[in-house]
Each structure stands twice: as C-alpha cells, then as structure tokens.
Motif scaffolding. Structure first.
Motif: not given
Length: 258
Positions: A11-12, A15-16
């Motif tokens: 998920r990170e 998001a990035s």
C-alpha cells in the motif's frame, strides 16, 4: 485473496505512485496543477459553443447538463488512452525489481480518480456561482456512483495495460475507441434522444447509467435510477473480474516481452 493481501502489503508503494503521478502530471507546464481545472473548463467551453450556438440544443442550462457528465467522462476517457501504456512506461522498473504488477493499474486509476475529485470542485463552484442549488438528499448517492465508476475504470486499465504489452497497436486504437464511446454515451446529449426500443440495449454500455446517475444527482437533483445503477455495478464488477484474470495471465511474461 492473494492479490488483495499483496496490494495491502504494498500500500505504501501504491500511495507513493499516486503522489508521484499527481505531482508529475503537469510537471514543467507554466500553470501546473491548475490544468486539472482548466482542462475540463476549456472542453466545456468548446462543447457549449457547438451545442448551444451552432447546433442549438433545446436543453435548459445546457452548460451544466454537459458539465456534470463531462468531468466523469474525462476520467474514463483518459484511462482508456493514457492507462493503456502504463505498463510500457514502467518497463525498466518491471525488469529490475519485483513487486506485484497490479500495483501499477491500481495506482494509476487511483491517481486519475483523485484528479476527477479535484475537478468536481469546479462543478460545485459553477453550481454555487450560478445559484443552481443541490439536493442534499440526492448528493450522498455520488459516493456509490463514483465507486462503481472506479471499479469499471480499474477493470479497463487491467485489460488495456496488459494487452498493450503484447499488442502495441492497441495504444493507438484506444484514442479512436474513446471518441466513439463518448458518442455512444449520453455526455453531450440527453437520454431522451435515444430511439424508442433501443434504450435497453443502450444501457448495456456501463458508462450510460453512470453518466445518467451523475446527471440525476447534480442536474435534476434527484436520486439515480437504482435499476440502471445496479446493472452498471454488475457490468463493472464483471469487467474488473475479467481484467484481473487477463492481467494475471499476461503479466507472467511482461519482463520477457518488454
């Protein structure tokens, strides 16, 4: 379930990618992020001139009738064109490191969806400026309508981005398909212009009930047709499932083909 777990785990990274795409979408241009608002306004101006002055549509407040449909359509159309080559654009990363390839369509779709939400600021600004008003009872229906459109666009991005890796011509075909699809959807005209007897077939185009739902909520200030919206949801969900299956099948040779 495996796919969902991997997407949650990465998920990170998603998001990035979303932040990077939003920041770089208009990088290098003088007006920068303002193009998020200027682009739909310019398209609105062109279509309003054509259908209010030249072809003279009889629809009251035609500019708003068009605008509430044009903003979600731009989200869909840009996904058909730009989204088709999002795997090709990241080929160097795909060749060098491992990550779930599904991250790319999810991140791009989410970024484009956020861009549409920003554009809706202009829609509500025009409604407020022209004192057209909104229905607070109908307004919450925007959430499921937007969710259904997100599912549809994500499914389309899964399909087109993976197929384009093997068939590069699809990248060019999508522009023509997008234009044709627009005139098969009630964007620049009202559903009342559909010939009698064709309306049932017309609604098999998932963008038709989605556009009509936006228009019901923001132009007619009423709740959308639940039957049509339910049909759009089932079709969109089917497109997403097919998209995931196609992507899963084709991604195995991405690095080799790229």
């Amino acid at each position: 379930m495996r796919l969902i777990r991997e997407l949650v785990q990465y998920r990170e990274m998603i998001a990035s990618f979303v932040r990077k795409d939003l920041k770089g979408r208009y990088k290098g241009s003088v007006l920068g992020f303002l193009w998020t608002f200027i682009n739909p306004l310019l398209q609105l101006l062109v279509y309003t001139m054509v259908f209010s002055v030249i072809l003279k549509s009889s629809i009251e407040n035609y500019y708003m009738h068009l605008f509430v449909a044009l903003v979600p359509w731009i989200f869909f159309a840009s996904s058909l064109t730009t989204g088709s080559h999002l795997i090709l654009d990241q080929k160097n990363m795909i060749k060098k490191i491992y990550f779930p390839r599904e991250v790319l369509p999810v991140a791009y779709t989410t970024s484009s969806f956020c861009n549409m939400l920003f554009s809706f600021i202009i829609v509500f600004a025009v409604i407020a400026t022209m004192r057209l008003g909104v229905s607070w009872a109908a307004l919450p229906w925007l959430i499921p309508v937007m969710a259904i459109q997100y599912i549809l666009v994500l499914g389309m991005n899964f399909i087109t981005s993976s197929v384009t890796v093997y068939c590069r011509d699809l990248e060019h075909i999508m522009g023509v398909l997008s234009m044709a699809w627009m005139y098969l959807s009630p964007v620049v005209y009202g559903v009342q212009f559909i010939p009698e007897g064709w309306d049932k077939f017309y609604m098999y185009n998932p963008m038709a009930p989605i556009i009509l739902a936006y228009r019901d909520i923001l132009y007619y200030k009423t709740a959308p047709n639940l039957g049509q919206l339910g049909q759009a949801f089932l079709i969109s969900l089917g497109v997403l499932l097919v998209g995931v299956l196609v992507f899963e099948k084709l991604q195995k040779r991405f690095a080799e083909v790229l």
